[in-house]
Every structure is written in structure tokens, then in C-alpha cells.
Design a protein around this motif. Structure first.
Motif, mmCIF file in Angstrom:
data_model
loop_
_atom_site.group_PDB
_atom_site.id
_atom_site.type_symbol
_atom_site.label_atom_id
_atom_site.label_comp_id
_atom_site.label_asym_id
_atom_site.label_seq_id
_atom_site.Cartn_x
_atom_site.Cartn_y
_atom_site.Cartn_z
ATOM 1 N N MET A 1 9.725 -27.672 -31.504
ATOM 2 C CA MET A 1 10.139 -26.823 -30.414
ATOM 3 C C MET A 1 9.932 -27.584 -29.113
ATOM 4 S SD MET A 1 8.569 -23.193 -29.046
ATOM 5 C CE MET A 1 9.407 -22.121 -30.171
ATOM 6 N N LYS A 2 10.916 -27.485 -28.207
ATOM 7 C CA LYS A 2 10.800 -28.087 -26.881
ATOM 8 C C LYS A 2 10.621 -26.989 -25.851
ATOM 9 C CE LYS A 2 13.295 -32.326 -27.519
ATOM 10 N NZ LYS A 2 14.336 -33.200 -27.010
ATOM 11 N N ILE A 3 9.655 -27.216 -24.976
ATOM 12 C CA ILE A 3 9.380 -26.227 -23.928
ATOM 13 C C ILE A 3 9.355 -26.904 -22.564
ATOM 14 C CG2 ILE A 3 8.025 -24.779 -25.498
ATOM 15 C CD1 ILE A 3 5.585 -25.823 -23.690
ATOM 16 N N ALA A 4 9.421 -26.074 -21.535
ATOM 17 C CA ALA A 4 9.220 -26.508 -20.155
ATOM 18 C C ALA A 4 8.250 -25.534 -19.511
ATOM 19 C CB ALA A 4 10.543 -26.530 -19.391
ATOM 20 N N TYR A 5 7.408 -26.050 -18.652
ATOM 21 C CA TYR A 5 6.459 -25.220 -17.923
ATOM 22 C C TYR A 5 6.879 -25.119 -16.463
ATOM 23 C CZ TYR A 5 2.974 -25.449 -21.677
ATOM 24 O OH TYR A 5 2.301 -25.334 -22.869
ATOM 25 N N VAL A 6 6.690 -23.927 -15.900
ATOM 26 C CA VAL A 6 6.846 -23.700 -14.473
ATOM 27 C C VAL A 6 5.483 -23.227 -13.967
ATOM 28 C CG1 VAL A 6 8.006 -22.344 -12.681
ATOM 29 C CG2 VAL A 6 9.284 -23.117 -14.700
ATOM 30 N N PHE A 7 4.901 -23.983 -13.059
ATOM 31 C CA PHE A 7 3.578 -23.655 -12.533
ATOM 32 C C PHE A 7 3.728 -23.017 -11.154
ATOM 33 C CE2 PHE A 7 2.866 -27.085 -15.543
ATOM 34 C CZ PHE A 7 1.888 -26.523 -16.338
ATOM 35 N N SER A 8 3.442 -21.709 -11.097
ATOM 36 C CA SER A 8 3.631 -20.981 -9.845
ATOM 37 C C SER A 8 2.411 -20.177 -9.412
ATOM 38 C CB SER A 8 4.837 -20.038 -9.955
ATOM 39 O OG SER A 8 4.599 -19.046 -10.938
ATOM 40 N N SER A 9 1.443 -19.982 -10.287
ATOM 41 C CA SER A 9 0.307 -19.116 -9.960
ATOM 42 C C SER A 9 -0.903 -19.924 -9.493
ATOM 43 C CB SER A 9 -0.096 -18.272 -11.178
ATOM 44 O OG SER A 9 -0.750 -19.086 -12.136
ATOM 45 N N THR A 10 -1.866 -19.219 -8.934
ATOM 46 C CA THR A 10 -3.077 -19.874 -8.459
ATOM 47 C C THR A 10 -4.015 -20.260 -9.602
ATOM 48 O OG1 THR A 10 -4.122 -17.727 -8.110
ATOM 49 C CG2 THR A 10 -3.019 -18.717 -6.221
ATOM 50 N N THR A 11 -3.805 -19.742 -10.787
ATOM 51 C CA THR A 11 -4.647 -20.098 -11.931
ATOM 52 C C THR A 11 -4.103 -21.300 -12.689
ATOM 53 O OG1 THR A 11 -3.485 -18.539 -13.357
ATOM 54 C CG2 THR A 11 -5.461 -17.736 -12.243
ATOM 55 N N SER A 12 -2.991 -21.846 -12.234
ATOM 56 C CA SER A 12 -2.354 -22.961 -12.940
ATOM 57 C C SER A 12 -3.261 -24.169 -13.079
ATOM 58 C CB SER A 12 -1.072 -23.377 -12.227
ATOM 59 O OG SER A 12 -0.112 -22.363 -12.294
ATOM 60 N N GLN A 13 -4.071 -24.450 -12.058
ATOM 61 C CA GLN A 13 -4.912 -25.651 -12.111
ATOM 62 C C GLN A 13 -5.855 -25.616 -13.297
ATOM 63 O OE1 GLN A 13 -7.234 -26.577 -8.632
ATOM 64 N NE2 GLN A 13 -8.001 -28.446 -9.520
ATOM 65 N N LYS A 14 -6.526 -24.493 -13.509
ATOM 66 C CA LYS A 14 -7.469 -24.404 -14.634
ATOM 67 C C LYS A 14 -6.744 -24.538 -15.966
ATOM 68 C CE LYS A 14 -11.157 -21.812 -16.698
ATOM 69 N NZ LYS A 14 -12.177 -20.816 -16.569
ATOM 70 N N ILE A 15 -5.642 -23.857 -16.111
ATOM 71 C CA ILE A 15 -4.893 -23.897 -17.373
ATOM 72 C C ILE A 15 -4.388 -25.307 -17.651
ATOM 73 C CG2 ILE A 15 -2.816 -23.059 -18.536
ATOM 74 C CD1 ILE A 15 -3.267 -20.401 -16.932
ATOM 75 N N LEU A 16 -3.819 -25.931 -16.634
ATOM 76 C CA LEU A 16 -3.278 -27.274 -16.803
ATOM 77 C C LEU A 16 -4.389 -28.293 -17.052
ATOM 78 C CD1 LEU A 16 -0.693 -28.984 -16.740
ATOM 79 C CD2 LEU A 16 -1.002 -29.189 -14.273
ATOM 80 N N ASN A 17 -5.453 -28.223 -16.271
ATOM 81 C CA ASN A 17 -6.515 -29.219 -16.315
ATOM 82 C C ASN A 17 -7.416 -29.104 -17.541
ATOM 83 O OD1 ASN A 17 -7.696 -31.479 -15.033
ATOM 84 N ND2 ASN A 17 -9.352 -30.207 -14.266
ATOM 85 N N PHE A 38 6.690 -27.594 -10.484
ATOM 86 C CA PHE A 38 5.540 -27.139 -9.715
ATOM 87 C C PHE A 38 5.972 -26.499 -8.400
ATOM 88 C CE2 PHE A 38 4.299 -30.553 -12.476
ATOM 89 C CZ PHE A 38 3.060 -30.185 -12.964
ATOM 90 N N PHE A 39 5.451 -25.292 -8.139
ATOM 91 C CA PHE A 39 5.725 -24.551 -6.910
ATOM 92 C C PHE A 39 4.492 -24.492 -6.016
ATOM 93 C CE2 PHE A 39 9.121 -22.499 -9.382
ATOM 94 C CZ PHE A 39 10.152 -22.549 -8.459
ATOM 95 N N MET A 40 4.728 -24.197 -4.746
ATOM 96 C CA MET A 40 3.710 -23.917 -3.732
ATOM 97 C C MET A 40 2.613 -24.985 -3.755
ATOM 98 S SD MET A 40 5.349 -21.422 -2.524
ATOM 99 C CE MET A 40 4.298 -20.746 -1.277
ATOM 100 N N ASP A 41 1.336 -24.588 -3.686
ATOM 101 C CA ASP A 41 0.245 -25.564 -3.668
ATOM 102 C C ASP A 41 0.127 -26.335 -4.974
ATOM 103 O OD1 ASP A 41 -0.428 -25.035 -1.037
ATOM 104 O OD2 ASP A 41 -2.109 -23.723 -1.527
ATOM 105 N N ASN A 42 0.764 -25.864 -6.019
ATOM 106 C CA ASN A 42 0.738 -26.593 -7.288
ATOM 107 C C ASN A 42 1.438 -27.945 -7.180
ATOM 108 O OD1 ASN A 42 -0.671 -24.518 -8.558
ATOM 109 N ND2 ASN A 42 1.204 -23.465 -9.110
ATOM 110 N N THR A 43 2.252 -28.145 -6.135
ATOM 111 C CA THR A 43 2.870 -29.451 -5.939
ATOM 112 C C THR A 43 1.817 -30.537 -5.710
ATOM 113 O OG1 THR A 43 3.203 -28.996 -3.582
ATOM 114 C CG2 THR A 43 5.045 -28.512 -5.056
ATOM 115 N N PHE A 44 0.646 -30.152 -5.221
ATOM 116 C CA PHE A 44 -0.437 -31.119 -5.025
ATOM 117 C C PHE A 44 -0.899 -31.725 -6.349
ATOM 118 C CE2 PHE A 44 -1.128 -28.738 -0.984
ATOM 119 C CZ PHE A 44 -0.979 -29.815 -0.106
ATOM 120 N N PHE A 45 -0.608 -31.086 -7.481
ATOM 121 C CA PHE A 45 -0.974 -31.640 -8.786
ATOM 122 C C PHE A 45 -0.281 -32.981 -9.014
ATOM 123 C CE2 PHE A 45 -1.449 -27.092 -10.716
ATOM 124 C CZ PHE A 45 -2.541 -26.856 -9.914
#
Length: 110
Positions: A1-17, A38-45
Motif C-alpha cells: 500500500m502507498k500512502i501520503a501524509y499531510v501534516f497540519s496539526s500541532t501534534t504532528s511533531q510528536k507523531i512524526l518524531n 507540511f502546513f503552517m509551522d510544520n514547514t519548519f520540519f
């Protein structure tokens, strides 16, 4: 299965990291990740010279996944020229074009 992630929430850092990146590094994630957007402050990732940015770049080099920051979000934060090598900036039309031919089965927004 191929997936794509969209990171838009403030909890994205913990989940991703603490979950997604370690699983991708170990090869235990269970699916092929075609891309991450990556959206908003998640672009800093995707900022070059950061631990998370370096880890994402290494994963991208291994599996060729798309790494894209929202263009407006990156520009608003003044980082559009400071992203890791291989990362792109764009909006939905660029995201659709980049992922359209890879056969994404599911998009997950976090």
C-alpha cells in the motif's frame, strides 16, 4: 500500500518524531510512504540543519518520497530558501502533479 501524509496539526511533531520517522528508519512502518506535505509551522520540519530535517532527508534519499512544504506557509516564515536538499515548496496543484502518477492508495492527515 502507498500512502501520503499531510501534516497540519500541532501534534504532528510528536507523531512524526517518535513514531513515523523511527519506523521508516528501521523499515518497520508497514507501508510505502510516497510523500509528505507540511502546513503552517510544520514547514519548519523541513528546515536544513535541524535534526528532524536531516532525518527526513536521509529517509527521502533511501526511498525517494516527496517532501513538500506549503509554499505560502514557507514564504510567510521566511524559510523557502532554507529547506533541506530535495524538499520542494508548492500548493495543491503541485502536490497532485507530483503524487498523481505514483498510485497513492490513501492520504492521512495528522
Amino acid at each position: 500500500m502507498k500512502i501520503a501524509y499531510v501534516f497540519s496539526s500541532t501534534t504532528s511533531q510528536k507523531i512524526l518524531n517518535t513514531m513515523i520517522i523511527p519506523q521508516l528508519e528501521k523499515g518497520t512502518h508497514g507501508v510505502d510512504v510516497a510523500g509528505m506535505f507540511f502546513f503552517m509551522d510544520n514547514t519548519f520540519f523541513l528546515l536544513d540543519g535541524t535534526e528532524m530535517g536531516d532525518r527526513l532527508r536521509q529517509i527521502q534519499e533511501m526511498n525517494g518520497m516527496l517532501l513538500m512544504a506549503c509554499d505560502q506557509c514557507a514564504i510567510e516564515r521566511g524559510i523557502e530558501e532554507k529547506l533541506i536538499p530535495g524538499a520542494q515548496i508548492g500548493c495543491f496543484p503541485q502536490l497532485y502533479a507530483a503524487l498523481g502518477g505514483v498510485g497513492v492508495d490513501q492520504v492521512i492527515t495528522l
